[in-house]
Design a protein around this motif. Sequence first.
Motif, PDB file in Angstrom:
ATOM      1  N   LYS A   1     112.672-135.716 -17.428  1.00 18.01           N
ATOM      2  CA  LYS A   1     113.794-134.797 -17.039  1.00 18.01           C
ATOM      3  C   LYS A   1     113.328-134.253 -15.745  1.00 18.01           C
ATOM      4  O   LYS A   1     112.407-133.809 -15.240  1.00 18.01           O
ATOM      5  N   VAL A   2     114.427-134.106 -14.707  1.00 17.67           N
ATOM      6  CA  VAL A   2     114.347-133.670 -13.340  1.00 17.67           C
ATOM      7  C   VAL A   2     115.716-132.829 -13.179  1.00 17.67           C
ATOM      8  O   VAL A   2     116.833-133.252 -13.192  1.00 17.67           O
ATOM      9  N   ALA A   3     115.338-131.301 -12.832  1.00 20.77           N
ATOM     10  CA  ALA A   3     116.277-130.488 -12.679  1.00 20.77           C
ATOM     11  C   ALA A   3     117.005-130.693 -11.162  1.00 20.77           C
ATOM     12  O   ALA A   3     116.123-130.818 -10.521  1.00 20.77           O
ATOM     13  N   ILE A   4     118.059-130.398 -11.328  1.00 17.66           N
ATOM     14  CA  ILE A   4     118.638-130.765  -9.843  1.00 17.66           C
ATOM     15  C   ILE A   4     119.471-129.542  -9.363  1.00 17.66           C
ATOM     16  O   ILE A   4     120.066-128.674  -9.983  1.00 17.66           O
TER      17      ILE A   4
ATOM     18  N   LEU B   1     123.126-134.558 -17.314  1.00 13.03           N
ATOM     19  CA  LEU B   1     123.738-133.372 -18.103  1.00 13.03           C
ATOM     20  C   LEU B   1     123.456-131.890 -17.704  1.00 13.03           C
ATOM     21  O   LEU B   1     122.680-131.937 -17.000  1.00 13.03           O
ATOM     22  N   VAL B   2     124.195-131.079 -18.213  1.00 10.63           N
ATOM     23  CA  VAL B   2     123.837-129.811 -18.027  1.00 10.63           C
ATOM     24  C   VAL B   2     122.825-129.095 -19.029  1.00 10.63           C
ATOM     25  O   VAL B   2     123.252-129.222 -20.323  1.00 10.63           O
ATOM     26  N   ASP B   3     121.682-128.797 -18.404  1.00 14.74           N
ATOM     27  CA  ASP B   3     120.520-128.060 -19.545  1.00 14.74           C
ATOM     28  C   ASP B   3     121.051-126.890 -19.838  1.00 14.74           C
ATOM     29  O   ASP B   3     121.174-126.059 -19.137  1.00 14.74           O
TER      30      ASP B   3
ATOM     31  N   GLY C   1     120.811-123.943 -17.289  1.00 18.08           N
ATOM     32  CA  GLY C   1     122.133-123.880 -16.477  1.00 18.08           C
ATOM     33  C   GLY C   1     122.461-125.010 -15.320  1.00 18.08           C
ATOM     34  O   GLY C   1     123.267-124.705 -14.631  1.00 18.08           O
ATOM     35  N   ARG C   2     121.403-125.796 -15.060  1.00 23.01           N
ATOM     36  CA  ARG C   2     121.371-126.701 -14.216  1.00 23.01           C
ATOM     37  C   ARG C   2     121.750-128.161 -14.405  1.00 23.01           C
ATOM     38  O   ARG C   2     121.278-128.400 -15.529  1.00 23.01           O
ATOM     39  N   VAL C   3     122.104-128.948 -13.724  1.00 20.99           N
ATOM     40  CA  VAL C   3     122.264-130.323 -13.946  1.00 20.99           C
ATOM     41  C   VAL C   3     120.907-130.909 -13.914  1.00 20.99           C
ATOM     42  O   VAL C   3     120.223-130.886 -13.204  1.00 20.99           O
TER      43      VAL C   3
END
Length: 111
Positions: free
Chosen positions: A68-71, A35-37, A41-43
């Motif tokens: 949760k892992v920001a991509i 999802l978009v956090d 503002g990142r996937v």
Amino acid sequence: MTLVTHQTGPAGKEVKRVYIEEGCDIKRELYLGMLVDRATGRVTLMASTEGGMEIEEVAAHSPEKILKVAIDPATGVQAFHARENRLRPRPRRQAGPDRDQVHPGAERRVP
């Protein structure tokens, strides 16, 4: 028909089609989503051993059970995301119901 959820708000969304599948025996449910956090503002890849449809309930009552892992949008999902966050299956053992589960908060190891 109108579907009302946390995500649609009280107005809901019109449902035009419903797909029905044959039931099956489910031993365990896991959750994996992207999802978009809104904060970054990142996937963000999200995973939890608390599977099922109500991930919002898990987030509200047991946020520590959600990984949760920001991509990075420039590189996308990389192998190290799985390695560093224990998103890969554990080696097979002789017994134990949890051999392939996601391990949020697990100790990080270098293979």
